[in-house]
Design an enzyme around this catalytic site. Structure first.
Site, PDB file in Angstrom:
ATOM      1  CG  HIS A  78       7.194   0.280   4.303  1.00 38.60           C
ATOM      2  ND1 HIS A  78       6.842   1.327   3.488  1.00 38.60           N
ATOM      3  CD2 HIS A  78       6.128  -0.579   4.265  1.00 38.60           C
ATOM      4  CE1 HIS A  78       5.634   1.130   2.987  1.00 38.60           C
ATOM      5  NE2 HIS A  78       5.182  -0.029   3.446  1.00 38.60           N
ATOM      6  CD  GLU A  79       6.446  -4.558   4.883  1.00 37.42           C
ATOM      7  OE1 GLU A  79       5.375  -4.410   5.497  1.00 37.42           O
ATOM      8  OE2 GLU A  79       6.491  -4.672   3.652  1.00 37.42           O
ATOM      9  CG  HIS A 125       2.646  -1.349   7.441  1.00 33.86           C
ATOM     10  ND1 HIS A 125       1.686  -0.393   7.179  1.00 33.86           N
ATOM     11  CD2 HIS A 125       3.367  -1.497   6.285  1.00 33.86           C
ATOM     12  CE1 HIS A 125       1.820   0.028   5.930  1.00 33.86           C
ATOM     13  NE2 HIS A 125       2.830  -0.624   5.370  1.00 33.86           N
TER      14      HIS A 125
END
Length: 265
Positions: free
Chosen positions: A57-58, A61
Site C-alpha cells: 500500500h505504502e 503511494h
C-alpha cells in the site's frame, strides 16, 4: 555513484523479504495442518500477509509519487518495501496490526511523506492518494480469486477460512481509506480540487481523522451497517460470512476454537 545509489534505493529490503517468508511458511503450515493446530499458523499467516499488504500500500503511494515528480522518494527508502523506513511506522504498521487483533478490522495506517511541492497537476496528486486503496482492492481480488473462480476444490478448509478473513481485512481497509475524511487517502483524492481556504481550515484536524473513523466504528449502529456492506460485497465475490467468521475465529486462537467452525472444518 549516483546510479549505484539509485539501485540501492530500489533494492527490496531484507526486512520485507523476511516478512514475505513468514507469510509463505505460515501459509504452508495452514495448508498442510503442519502442527495439528491451525489457529496459531493462521494468526501468523494473516498477520504477516496483512503487513505485506501494508508495505505494498505504502509502496504504491511512493512509486506513483516518484513517477509524478517527487524524486526524493528513493532516498527516503520507501521503494525498498521496508516498513521501518516509513515516516509513521507506528501508524503504518503497528496500529493496523493491533486493530486487526482487537477488532478484526483492516484499518488503514499512516501514509509515506511525499514532497507535494515537487508534483504538478491535480490529477497526479489525486492518483498518488488513490494508489494505496487501489492496492488493497487488488490484494482483495487476489485473496478472493479461488472463491469467484470456483477454484476451491482441493483447498483445505482452514486455508479457505484464512483467505476469507484476509480478504475481509483488505476490503475494510480499501473502504475505510477511501472515506473523504482528512488524514485518509479518500480526502487526499479530493483535496487538490478544494479551494485553498477550505484546505487551510481542514488541515488542523487531519491528524485526528483516523481516530475519528475508528471511534465511529465502535458505535453499534455504524459498525453493523458497515460490516453488513462489507459482508454483502464479499458474498458477491463468493466469500461466505461463514468463511470470514471462522477465519477470524481461527485467527484469535487464544480464545479457543468455536465448535461450529471445528465441526464444519
Amino acid at each position: 555513484m549516483t546510479s549505484a545509489t539509485a539501485r540501492s534505493d530500489r533494492r527490496i529490503s531484507p526486512v520485507f523479504l523476511g516478512i514475505a517468508a513468514v507469510t509463505a511458511v505460515s501459509g504452508w503450515a495452514v495448508w498442510t495442518d503442519f502442527a495439528g493446530q491451525p489457529g496459531f499458523a493462521t494468526f501468523l499467516f494473516v498477520t504477516a500477509a496483512w503487513v505485506v499488504s501494508l508495505c505494498l500500500h505504502e509502496y504504491a503511494h511512493a512509486r506513483t509519487a516518484l513517477h509524478s515528480g517527487d524524486i526524493s522518494i528513493g532516498a527516503k527508502g520507501y521503494l525498498t518495501l521496508n516498513p521501518l523506513k516509513y515516516t509513521h511506522a507506528l501508524l503504518s504498521v503497528v496500529l493496523p496490526v493491533l486493530f486487526v487483533i482487537m477488532g478484526g478490522i483492516g484499518l488503514p495506517g499512516g501514509a509515506v511523506f511525499i514532497e507535494r511541492g515537487r508534483i504538478r497537476g491535480r490529477w497526479r496528486h489525486s492518483l498518488i492518494s488513490a494508489a494505496g486503496p487501489l492496492t488493497n482492492v487488488l490484494f482483495a481480488l487476489v485473496c478472493t480469486a479461488p472463491f469467484w473462480l470456483d477454484g476451491l476444490d482441493g483447498v483445505p478448509v482452514p486455508f479457505r477460512h484464512a483467505l476469507g478473513f484476509l480478504a475481509l481485512l483488505q476490503v475494510t481497509a480499501a473502504i475505510l481509506n477511501s472515506v473523504p475524511v482528512p488524514g485518509l487517502d479518500g480526502y487526499g483524492v479530493i483535496e487538490p480540487w478544494l479551494s485553498h481556504p477550505v484546505r487551510r481550515a481542514v488541515e488542523p484536524i487531519a491528524p485526528f481523522g483516523l481516530i475519528a473513523v475508528f471511534g465511529l466504528l465502535w458505535v453499534p449502529e455504524v459498525n453493523a451497517a458497515f460490516f453488513d456492506a462489507v459482508d454483502a460485497l464479499l458474498r458477491s465475490l463468493g466469500v461466505s460470512d461463514f468463511d470470514t467468521y471462522c477465519g477470524l475465529d481461527a485467527y484469535r486462537f487464544w480464545q479457543g476454537a468455536n465448535p461450529v467452525c471445528a465441526v464444519n472444518g
